[in-house]
Design a protein around this motif. Structure first.
Motif: not given
Length: 77
Positions: A1-5, A65-72
């Motif tokens: 999200m930071k990169i997108f911002l 990245l969001i999906i990966k963080k949720k899975e972790e």
């Protein structure tokens, strides 16, 4: 999200910079805005595909990245 911002902030600042430079040259707001859109009017189909691919890559990376963080988080719980 930071990169997108960061990408959005850089885009907005560069657009504002171009608009302000046109204002300093004496163009109206409509003329300045048309100067910003002019590169998109002269693009070929291949360039549109490359531009769409760039946007899909950036957005796809963020979704991945969001999906990966949720899975972790799910695996650690």
């Amino acid at each position: 999200m930071k990169i997108f911002l960061v990408i959005i902030i850089v885009f907005l600042l560069s657009t504002l910079n171009l608009l302000l430079m046109d204002f300093l040259l004496g163009f109206s707001f409509l003329d300045s805005f048309m100067h910003l859109l002019n590169p998109f009017w002269v693009m070929s189909n291949a360039e549109y595909i490359m531009l769409a691919g760039l946007f899909f890559t950036i957005i796809g990376q963020q979704i991945f990245l969001i999906i990966k963080k949720k899975e972790e988080k799910r695996n650690h719980s």
